[in-house]
Scaffold this active site. Structure first.
Site, PDB file in Angstrom:
ATOM      1  N   LYS A   4     120.836  47.178  80.327  1.00 48.43           N
ATOM      2  CA  LYS A   4     119.659  46.889  79.507  1.00 48.43           C
ATOM      3  C   LYS A   4     118.404  47.513  80.095  1.00 48.43           C
ATOM      4  CE  LYS A   4     117.344  43.734  80.662  1.00 48.43           C
ATOM      5  NZ  LYS A   4     116.064  43.444  81.366  1.00 48.43           N
ATOM      6  N   TRP A  51     109.742  37.334  89.482  1.00 46.40           N
ATOM      7  CA  TRP A  51     110.781  36.489  88.913  1.00 46.40           C
ATOM      8  C   TRP A  51     111.147  35.343  89.847  1.00 46.40           C
ATOM      9  CZ3 TRP A  51     111.719  35.582  84.240  1.00 46.40           C
ATOM     10  CH2 TRP A  51     112.920  35.040  83.797  1.00 46.40           C
TER      11      TRP A  51
END
Length: 318
Positions: A185, A11
């Protein structure tokens, strides 16, 4: 604008690539000895992207700390130490953007709280959250994300600075809800992997519905807006986490129940323990997150755990 990115994993390297795409002058930092940084130096590429030649690559944190805007993309459990290092180097009057999802191990503190406790008070902190995979972004597949902060002016500055044809940013309005939703999540992603691993993929619809519902309850108990669980930070990120082949958390869950090895970072593994502890301290039931925790940490048999969830008392859906 000069922007530094701390962390050169999947990322972090994408963020550097993306900020260059937006027209910024970018410095990408990797710790000394980082294999990821060395590979980028040698080939200007990794498994996901080709890094533009004019992105500055460095293992000198002092150099990276000179930028006005510093984006941090490291494992959540490394954030406190990373912030303390930057403070020791004299980082003041900076803008810090946390581009990561999780909770502090042991305390359950949100990452903006961790940064605030370990950075100089003169710095301003925001979070960058939402769905999307590097593999799709680099193919120029757009997505929507969220910038949130307690500093309203900072939110507007960053949305203006970071928006492009590839990412449409929204102004977050609930820092508690967005951070908790984003962290949780990943736990739901592991649960989805469990279902794939035991051939119960069709239960993902129920997982998404009930998972969002329980996280909304936790957000409300912590003082946030429960509706945030239905936004980009959580439910809006489910496709990328619950279904995608690129999701580390989903894939980890699938491998775990099949007894297969998985060598990528799955933040949800660590978050499962901390979010369950946080919920217990606040008197909130999280049956799905607790099920994930029991399977991961207590080696509960997955099918027995699923049967236990089905045996819970019948209640109104809402």
């Amino acid at each position: 604008m000069k922007i530094s990115v701390i962390g050169c994993g999947r990322w972090g390297s994408f963020i550097a690539w993306y900020l260059h795409h937006c027209g910024h002058e970018v410095c990408l930092y990797g710790r000394p000895g980082s294999d990821n940084l060395e590979r980028l130096r040698q080939t200007h590429a990794n498994d996901y992207l080709v890094m533009p030649d004019d992105v500055r690559l460095t293992n000198d944190l002092q150099e990276a700390a000179q930028a006005k805007v510093i984006v941090i993309s490291v494992a959540s459990r490394a954030l406190a130490a990373q912030c303390r290092q930057l403070t020791e180097l004299g980082a003041k009057d900076k803008i810090f953007v946390l581009c990561m999802k999780g909770l502090e191990q042991g305390t359950g503190r949100r990452l903006s709280q961790v940064a605030g406790a370990n950075l100089d008070p003169s710095n301003r902190v925001a979070v960058w959250l939402g769905p999307g995979h590097v593999q799709e972004f680099v193919r120029m597949v757009p997505n929507c994300m969220v910038i949130d902060s307690t500093d309203e002016q900072l939110k507007h500055e960053l949305v203006s600075t970071l928006s492009s044809d590839l990412i449409r940013f929204y102004y977050g309005a609930d820092l508690i809800g967005n951070e908790i939703g984003a962290a949780a999540k990943n736990v739901i992603g592991i649960a989805a992997g469990f279902l794939d691993g035991v051939g119960r993929t069709t239960l993902k619809g129920a997982l998404m519905s009930r998972g969002t519902r329980e996280i909304a309850r936790l957000i409300t108990a912590l003082g946030g807006d429960g509706r945030s669980a239905y936004g980009l930070c959580h439910l809006g990120d489910y496709e990328a986490t619950v279904f995608s082949e690129h999701s580390h958390n989903r894939r980890f869950g699938e491998c775990f129940v099949r007894g297969e090895s998985f060598d990528k970072l799955a933040e949800g593994y660590y978050t499962a323990a901390d979010i369950c502890a946080l919920a217990r301290r606040n008197g909130v039931e999280l049956p799905i997150c607790e099920a994930v925790y029991d399977i991961l940490y207590h080696h509960a048999e997955p099918m027995q755990v699923f049967d236990r969830l089905f045996a819970r008392s019948i209640k109104q859906e809402f």
